[in-house]
Scaffold this active site. Structure first.
Site, mmCIF file in Angstrom:
data_model
loop_
_atom_site.group_PDB
_atom_site.id
_atom_site.type_symbol
_atom_site.label_atom_id
_atom_site.label_comp_id
_atom_site.label_asym_id
_atom_site.label_seq_id
_atom_site.Cartn_x
_atom_site.Cartn_y
_atom_site.Cartn_z
ATOM 1 N N LYS A 126 0.838 -1.212 0.000
ATOM 2 C CA LYS A 126 0.000 0.000 0.000
ATOM 3 C C LYS A 126 0.870 1.257 0.000
ATOM 4 C CE LYS A 126 -1.699 1.552 4.043
ATOM 5 N NZ LYS A 126 -1.339 2.962 4.286
ATOM 6 N N ASN A 127 1.880 1.266 0.866
ATOM 7 C CA ASN A 127 2.672 2.487 1.018
ATOM 8 C C ASN A 127 3.625 2.728 -0.152
ATOM 9 O OD1 ASN A 127 1.356 3.007 3.350
ATOM 10 N ND2 ASN A 127 3.083 2.573 4.727
ATOM 11 N N CYS A 138 -4.761 13.720 13.737
ATOM 12 C CA CYS A 138 -4.962 12.337 13.331
ATOM 13 C C CYS A 138 -4.687 11.444 14.508
ATOM 14 C CB CYS A 138 -4.057 12.038 12.148
ATOM 15 S SG CYS A 138 -2.947 10.708 12.328
ATOM 16 N N ARG A 185 1.461 14.631 13.838
ATOM 17 C CA ARG A 185 1.928 14.282 12.476
ATOM 18 C C ARG A 185 1.941 15.471 11.522
ATOM 19 N NH1 ARG A 185 -0.280 8.454 10.437
ATOM 20 N NH2 ARG A 185 1.443 8.530 8.992
ATOM 21 N N ASP A 201 5.231 0.476 11.956
ATOM 22 C CA ASP A 201 4.020 -0.177 11.443
ATOM 23 C C ASP A 201 3.925 -1.651 11.851
ATOM 24 O OD1 ASP A 201 3.180 2.147 10.343
ATOM 25 O OD2 ASP A 201 3.560 1.615 8.257
ATOM 26 N N ARG A 233 -8.280 -0.617 5.147
ATOM 27 C CA ARG A 233 -7.398 0.368 4.518
ATOM 28 C C ARG A 233 -6.078 -0.269 4.100
ATOM 29 N NH1 ARG A 233 -5.801 4.808 8.127
ATOM 30 N NH2 ARG A 233 -4.535 5.130 6.285
HETATM 31 C C1 UD1 Z 1 4.724 6.788 6.441
HETATM 32 C C2 UD1 Z 1 3.834 5.590 6.244
HETATM 33 C C3 UD1 Z 1 3.323 5.094 7.584
HETATM 34 C C4 UD1 Z 1 4.477 4.827 8.535
HETATM 35 C C5 UD1 Z 1 5.411 6.035 8.607
HETATM 36 C C6 UD1 Z 1 6.674 5.764 9.408
HETATM 37 C C7 UD1 Z 1 2.901 5.978 4.064
HETATM 38 C C8 UD1 Z 1 1.719 6.310 3.234
HETATM 39 N N1 UD1 Z 1 2.743 5.977 5.393
HETATM 40 O O1 UD1 Z 1 3.927 7.807 7.016
HETATM 41 O O2 UD1 Z 1 2.579 3.885 7.374
HETATM 42 O O3 UD1 Z 1 3.975 4.567 9.829
HETATM 43 O O4 UD1 Z 1 5.804 6.441 7.290
HETATM 44 O O5 UD1 Z 1 7.343 4.673 8.887
HETATM 45 O O6 UD1 Z 1 3.959 5.682 3.535
HETATM 46 N N2 UD1 Z 1 7.412 14.481 10.566
HETATM 47 C C9 UD1 Z 1 7.604 15.803 10.818
HETATM 48 N N3 UD1 Z 1 7.374 16.710 9.815
HETATM 49 C C10 UD1 Z 1 6.963 16.316 8.568
HETATM 50 C C11 UD1 Z 1 6.779 14.950 8.326
HETATM 51 C C12 UD1 Z 1 7.008 14.050 9.342
HETATM 52 O O7 UD1 Z 1 7.965 16.182 11.940
HETATM 53 O O8 UD1 Z 1 6.773 17.186 7.716
HETATM 54 C C13 UD1 Z 1 7.636 13.469 11.647
HETATM 55 C C14 UD1 Z 1 6.363 12.711 12.037
HETATM 56 O O9 UD1 Z 1 5.594 13.410 12.988
HETATM 57 C C15 UD1 Z 1 6.927 11.430 12.589
HETATM 58 C C16 UD1 Z 1 8.183 11.207 11.713
HETATM 59 O O10 UD1 Z 1 8.478 12.460 11.133
HETATM 60 O O11 UD1 Z 1 7.340 11.601 13.926
HETATM 61 C C17 UD1 Z 1 8.015 10.176 10.634
HETATM 62 O O12 UD1 Z 1 6.850 10.450 9.882
HETATM 63 P P1 UD1 Z 1 6.741 10.135 8.336
HETATM 64 O O13 UD1 Z 1 7.845 9.230 7.921
HETATM 65 O O14 UD1 Z 1 6.588 11.414 7.589
HETATM 66 O O15 UD1 Z 1 5.369 9.350 8.247
HETATM 67 P P2 UD1 Z 1 4.423 9.321 6.995
HETATM 68 O O16 UD1 Z 1 5.232 9.554 5.771
HETATM 69 O O17 UD1 Z 1 3.227 10.166 7.243
#
Ligand code: UD1
Length: 428
Positions: free
Chosen positions: A22-23, A123, A128, A313, A405
């Site tokens: 999915k990701n 969320c 996030r 995850d 999902r």
């Molecule tokens: C993706 C995955 C999700 C997984 C996560 C971590 C997808 C669609 N989803 O989510 O299943 O749990 O990676 O492996 O691929 N952060 C910031 N600022 C930002 C973005 C992120 O501070 O702009 C922080 C987040 O709060 C979190 C960390 O970075 O603490 C990692 O998040 P991130 O890797 O961005 O998660 P997603 O990409 O949303």
């Protein structure tokens, strides 16, 4: 709303086909926005999140045709054709359902110089933020305002490559900027980029589309921008989180299951953990075989980390396994706050877990018992299914839309291996 009924205690034995990730699929579908030619994606999983992304892309002007696989549970092939982008807005209604909708932002700004994407907002996994997506695009030259809950981006003077450093490893942040960088002028360096196999899968597809990317699979991605990209044909990588989840299903039921299509190199941290727990994982011609080799489940501590560390995850699923271990396991969640929502539900099934901030201590109990429980997010929901498979008696998991999902045909796949599990359809 549908519910899932599990009568625990059956040993799982058989084969489970692993679908595309999915990701990986979600950013790959968005990569189709970068070209006016057709992007063909094979091994597309049948999931609610894929349908949500398809709806969003259709609203932006993408023409999508889906070819079914040979069986009802088979993966599909999707053809994504974006001759022109006809709408630049990702509405709140769809974005609120799925945070990954933010992945249209980079491609839209890069292809047509503007985008209006709803902020994902609060969320279930804490705050996030998407600040790093926004900051990276600004560094590439985009002008970004936040208006009425929307990220409004434009690039009146075009985008230009530069060095972008991520202070925190972000998966979708890396993917958004990687896609945008393919169409900007000059060289972009993404430093401290995410190395998840899904990022690599995206980068490999982008290369097939004509992008010039080096450093794939490392923490530094270097992209030489191109004027245009072209169509491609790409098979989505197998879902390593689904592999890990079914591996734990085998472990928790004292089972013996072959995971067809699983790739060991993508879940080494999970395999190392399972081996310490007392579970045997061996490569087969078609994937991986998971067998519980010892009568007891050994307790093993876990700290979640970006890839190649132990995936956040997989934390909820591993916790379900530790509920029945022979001692205490400490689980440190370092990626997301508020990712222990499965704890009270597992405790309803007899688990002994205490939480202190981002650390949970799981003291193993001899057995879990079935109970009515509620899914709270995607991975939490599957951890309750896993616990239900091992528990004595009946477990009913409600709010299974979370499960839908990220896990396709979960009841069919588990039932085919001997689990007593069925979906109780909501009254129409
Ligand atoms: C993706 C995955 C999700 C997984 C996560 C971590 C997808 C669609 N989803 O989510 O299943 O749990 O990676 O492996 O691929 N952060 C910031 N600022 C930002 C973005 C992120 O501070 O702009 C922080 C987040 O709060 C979190 C960390 O970075 O603490 C990692 O998040 P991130 O890797 O961005 O998660 P997603 O990409 O949303």
């Amino acid at each position: 709303m549908d519910r899932i009924l599990i009568r625990g205690g059956s040993r799982l034995e058989g084969e489970i086909e692993i679908s595309g990730a999915k990701n990986a699929a979600l950013p790959l579908m968005c990569a189709g926005l970068l070209t006016d030619e057709v992007l063909k994606l094979r091994n597309l999983p049948q999931l609610a999140d894929i349908d949500t992304m398809a709806k969003l892309l259709q609203q932006l002007g993408v023409n999508i045709t889906i070819e079914d696989g040979p069986m009802a549970t088979s993966a599909q092939t999707g053809n994504f054709s974006t001759k022109a982008i006809t709408n630049y807005t990702a509405e709140y209604e769809l974005v609120r359902k799925m945070r990954a909708s933010i992945l249209v932002l980079g491609p839209l700004v890069a292809r047509c110089g503007k985008a209006r994407v709803s902020l994902p907002g609060g969320c279930a996994l804490g705050t996030r933020p998407v600040d790093l997506h926004i900051k990276g695009l600004q560094q590439l030259g985009a002008e970004i305002d936040l208006q009425d809950g929307y990220i409004v981006a434009s690039a009146p003077n075009g985008l230009k490559g530069t060095e972008i450093f991520f202070p925190v490893v972000t998966v979708t942040g890396t993917e958004n900027l990687l896609m945008a960088a393919c169409l900007v002028k000059g060289e972009t360096r993404l430093v401290n980029a995410a190395r998840e196999p899904e990022v690599t899968d995206l980068a490999e597809c982008l290369v097939k589309m004509g992008a010039d990317i080096t450093g794939i699979g490392t923490g530094t991605l270097v992209i030489q921008g191109k004027d245009t990209l072209h169509g491609a044909d790409h098979a989505i990588v197998a879902d390593r989180i689904v592999v890990g989840t079914y591996a734990i299903a085998a472990a928790i039921t004292n089972g013996n299951v072959e995971l067809i299509g699983a790739r060991a190199e993508h879940i080494q941290s999970v395999i190392a953990y399972l081996e310490q727990v007392g579970v045997e994982v061996s490569k087969t011609e078609d994937g991986l075989r998971v067998t519980r080799s010892s009568n007891t489940i050994r307790s093993v501590d876990i700290t979640t980390e970006p890839y190649p560390g132990f995936p956040t995850d997989m934390q909820a699923q591993a916790m379900a396994l530790m509920c029945m271990a022979d001692g205490a396991a400490v689980i440190n969640e370092t990626i997301f706050e508020n990712r222990f929502m499965h704890v009270p539900e597992l405790c309803r099934m007899g688990a002994n877990i205490t939480v202190n901030g981002m650390t949970a201590t799981v003291r193993g109990v001899p057995e879990l018992h079935g109970a009515p429980v509620m899914a709270t997010d995607l991975r939490a929901s599957v951890s309750l299914v896993l616990a239900g498979l091992a528990a004595k008696g009946e477990t009913i998991v409600s709010r299974v839309y979370h499960l839908d999902r990220g896990y396709d045909h979960v009841e069919q796949k588990l039932a085919a291996c001997g689990a007593s599990i069925e979906r109780l359809k909501a009254a129409a």
